[in-house]
Design an enzyme around this catalytic site. Structure first.
Site, PDB file in Angstrom:
ATOM      1  N   SER A   1       0.845  -1.037  -0.020  1.00  0.00           N
ATOM      2  CA  SER A   1      -0.128  -0.041   0.013  1.00  0.00           C
ATOM      3  C   SER A   1       0.979   1.293  -0.051  1.00  0.00           C
ATOM      4  O   SER A   1       2.126   1.099   0.301  1.00  0.00           O
ATOM      5  CB  SER A   1      -0.781  -0.077   1.094  1.00  0.00           C
ATOM      6  OG  SER A   1      -1.432   1.308   1.660  1.00  0.00           O
TER       7      SER A   1
ATOM      8  N   TYR B   1      -2.444  -1.454  10.425  1.00  0.00           N
ATOM      9  CA  TYR B   1      -2.293  -1.572   9.012  1.00  0.00           C
ATOM     10  C   TYR B   1      -0.921  -1.022   8.605  1.00  0.00           C
ATOM     11  O   TYR B   1      -0.293  -1.700   7.746  1.00  0.00           O
ATOM     12  CB  TYR B   1      -3.576  -0.659   8.368  1.00  0.00           C
ATOM     13  CG  TYR B   1      -3.687  -0.938   6.955  1.00  0.00           C
ATOM     14  CD1 TYR B   1      -4.360  -1.919   6.426  1.00  0.00           C
ATOM     15  CD2 TYR B   1      -3.172   0.036   6.061  1.00  0.00           C
ATOM     16  CE1 TYR B   1      -4.531  -2.034   5.063  1.00  0.00           C
ATOM     17  CE2 TYR B   1      -3.353  -0.217   4.633  1.00  0.00           C
ATOM     18  CZ  TYR B   1      -4.058  -1.016   4.272  1.00  0.00           C
ATOM     19  OH  TYR B   1      -4.090  -1.130   2.938  1.00  0.00           O
TER      20      TYR B   1
HETATM   21  P1  NAD Z   1     -11.623  -6.155  -0.078  1.00  0.00           P
HETATM   22  O1  NAD Z   1     -12.285  -6.273   1.146  1.00  0.00           O
HETATM   23  O2  NAD Z   1     -12.327  -6.100  -1.363  1.00  0.00           O
HETATM   24  O3  NAD Z   1     -10.670  -7.376  -0.166  1.00  0.00           O
HETATM   25  C1  NAD Z   1      -9.812  -8.089   0.592  1.00  0.00           C
HETATM   26  C2  NAD Z   1      -9.806  -9.763   0.478  1.00  0.00           C
HETATM   27  O4  NAD Z   1      -9.238 -10.221   1.399  1.00  0.00           O
HETATM   28  C3  NAD Z   1     -11.255 -10.389   0.107  1.00  0.00           C
HETATM   29  O5  NAD Z   1     -11.259 -11.114  -0.868  1.00  0.00           O
HETATM   30  C4  NAD Z   1     -11.412 -10.846   1.659  1.00  0.00           C
HETATM   31  O6  NAD Z   1     -12.373 -11.863   1.377  1.00  0.00           O
HETATM   32  C5  NAD Z   1     -10.020 -11.320   1.691  1.00  0.00           C
HETATM   33  N1  NAD Z   1      -9.750 -11.615   3.277  1.00  0.00           N
HETATM   34  C6  NAD Z   1     -10.138 -10.823   4.367  1.00  0.00           C
HETATM   35  N2  NAD Z   1      -9.645 -11.844   5.389  1.00  0.00           N
HETATM   36  C7  NAD Z   1      -9.144 -12.864   4.755  1.00  0.00           C
HETATM   37  C8  NAD Z   1      -8.773 -14.059   5.616  1.00  0.00           C
HETATM   38  N3  NAD Z   1      -8.597 -14.183   6.926  1.00  0.00           N
HETATM   39  N4  NAD Z   1      -8.266 -15.094   4.818  1.00  0.00           N
HETATM   40  C9  NAD Z   1      -8.238 -15.047   3.459  1.00  0.00           C
HETATM   41  N5  NAD Z   1      -8.757 -13.942   2.835  1.00  0.00           N
HETATM   42  C10 NAD Z   1      -9.292 -12.941   3.596  1.00  0.00           C
HETATM   43  O7  NAD Z   1     -10.401  -5.153  -0.280  1.00  0.00           O
HETATM   44  P2  NAD Z   1      -9.416  -4.551  -1.365  1.00  0.00           P
HETATM   45  O8  NAD Z   1      -9.529  -3.223  -1.227  1.00  0.00           O
HETATM   46  O9  NAD Z   1      -9.632  -5.365  -2.668  1.00  0.00           O
HETATM   47  O10 NAD Z   1      -7.989  -4.870  -0.621  1.00  0.00           O
HETATM   48  C11 NAD Z   1      -7.193  -6.145  -1.364  1.00  0.00           C
HETATM   49  C12 NAD Z   1      -5.665  -5.617  -0.648  1.00  0.00           C
HETATM   50  O11 NAD Z   1      -5.274  -4.405  -1.223  1.00  0.00           O
HETATM   51  C13 NAD Z   1      -5.376  -5.525   0.779  1.00  0.00           C
HETATM   52  O12 NAD Z   1      -4.352  -6.206   1.280  1.00  0.00           O
HETATM   53  C14 NAD Z   1      -5.324  -4.026   0.972  1.00  0.00           C
HETATM   54  O13 NAD Z   1      -4.640  -3.577   2.179  1.00  0.00           O
HETATM   55  C15 NAD Z   1      -4.723  -3.523  -0.286  1.00  0.00           C
HETATM   56  N6  NAD Z   1      -4.815  -2.033  -0.694  1.00  0.00           N
HETATM   57  C16 NAD Z   1      -6.017  -1.741  -1.096  1.00  0.00           C
HETATM   58  C17 NAD Z   1      -6.322  -0.593  -1.224  1.00  0.00           C
HETATM   59  C18 NAD Z   1      -7.435   0.236  -1.623  1.00  0.00           C
HETATM   60  O14 NAD Z   1      -7.643   1.499  -1.596  1.00  0.00           O
HETATM   61  N7  NAD Z   1      -8.813  -0.461  -2.047  1.00  0.00           N
HETATM   62  C19 NAD Z   1      -5.087   0.402  -1.357  1.00  0.00           C
HETATM   63  C20 NAD Z   1      -4.139  -0.034  -0.987  1.00  0.00           C
HETATM   64  C21 NAD Z   1      -3.927  -1.391  -0.681  1.00  0.00           C
END
Ligand code: NAD
Length: 257
Positions: A139, A152
């Site tokens: 991130s 985080y």
């Molecule tokens: P999201 O909530 O759509 O996706 C998260 C995924 O992780 C989901 O598929 C969820 O089912 C899964 N998950 C949660 N707990 C779990 C567990 N215990 N075991 C297995 N799977 C699990 O969110 P996202 O925005 O797609 O985030 C995905 C990644 O990207 C994360 O690591 C997040 O920190 C990172 N990220 C997101 C953003 C953003 O703005 N959306 C920005 C930077 C980084």
């Protein structure tokens, strides 16, 4: 560019960025393994549909990334992988002194320790083939901080450090390890926060996006799951054979500030 004959495991991939990365890897010809902690018919259907649309093998394997044994079990059940995308992640926001210990432990387990376990389980198979890609979805918060997100930010900085160590331990072996550092990406998770922000701030949707959510993102535009998917496919290409141990920001200029 084709990833035919490569098997990719993407943790936390039944929604958002993980699903977008899986789509991009499948479009490039890779076999994909989707994952989350649930084991519903719709999770398996998602994988079947994705595979059918791209003409690749696709499976869903349930495994809870908060548990080290299940992280390692995911790699074993898949039969190993050529491409490992550590994407599973959760968020919780509170000042440090009010931050619940169980939330801290859970965020560290899912956002950081899972990548340690899956990588440890996947590397022997990659070494045997002399080819492998570890792509960690970190991130902008792996490189900078914001208040109230202590767990985080600690976890994401940890992911960047882990990435560098994996790169050093695999250098010259046909394996690379890199971290993608997205800014705000418009996933269902982020989309769901918009109505609440509109209400709290008395703003319309566009103003909330520009003035509240994307305040630190100079482009004032979200990154997309397709862009994170495309960056992952690039890291899996031959062009990136010597790109290892680094971070690639997809953040509209956030970390240039
Ligand atoms: P999201 O909530 O759509 O996706 C998260 C995924 O992780 C989901 O598929 C969820 O089912 C899964 N998950 C949660 N707990 C779990 C567990 N215990 N075991 C297995 N799977 C699990 O969110 P996202 O925005 O797609 O985030 C995905 C990644 O990207 C994360 O690591 C997040 O920190 C990172 N990220 C997101 C953003 C953003 O703005 N959306 C920005 C930077 C980084």
């Amino acid at each position: 560019m084709t990833l035919t004959a490569k098997r990719a495991i993407i943790t936390g991939s039944n929604s958002g960025i993980g699903l977008g990365v899986a789509e991009a890897l499948a479009a490039a010809g890779a076999e994909v393994i989707l994952n989350s902690f649930t084991d519903r018919a719709e999770d398996h259907e998602l994988a079947r549909d994705l595979g059918a649309r791209h003409g690749v093998a696709a499976r869903y394997i349930a495994a809870d990334m908060s548990k080290g044994g299940e992280c390692r079990g995911l790699i074993d059940k898949a039969g190993g992988c050529d491409i490992l995308v550590n994407n599973a992640g959760i968020q919780f926001v509170a000042p440090i002194e009010d931050f619940p210990t169980e939330k801290w432990d859970m965020i560290l387990a899912i956002n950081l320790s899972s990548a340690f376990h899956t990588t440890a389980a996947a590397l022997p198979g990659m070494r045997a083939k002399g080819w492998g890609r570890v792509v960690n979805i970190a991130s902008a918060h792996g490189l900078t901080a914001s208040p109230y997100k202590s767990a985080y930010i600690a976890a994401k900085h940890g992911v960047v450090g882990l990435t560098k160590t994996v790169a050093l331990e695999t250098a010259g072996q046909g394996i690379t390890a890199n971290a993608i550092c997205p800014g705000y990406v418009l996933t269902p998770l982020v989309e769901a926060q918009i109505p609440g922000q509109m209400q709290v701030n008395g703003m319309d949707r566009e103003t909330v996006i520009r003035e509240v959510m994307l305040l630190r993102q100079p482009s004032r535009q979200f990154a997309t799951v397709e862009q994170i998917g495309g960056t992952t496919v690039y890291l899996c290409s031959a062009s990136a054979d010597q790109v290892t141990g680094t971070t690639i920001s997809v953040d509209g200029g956030w970390t240039a500030l």
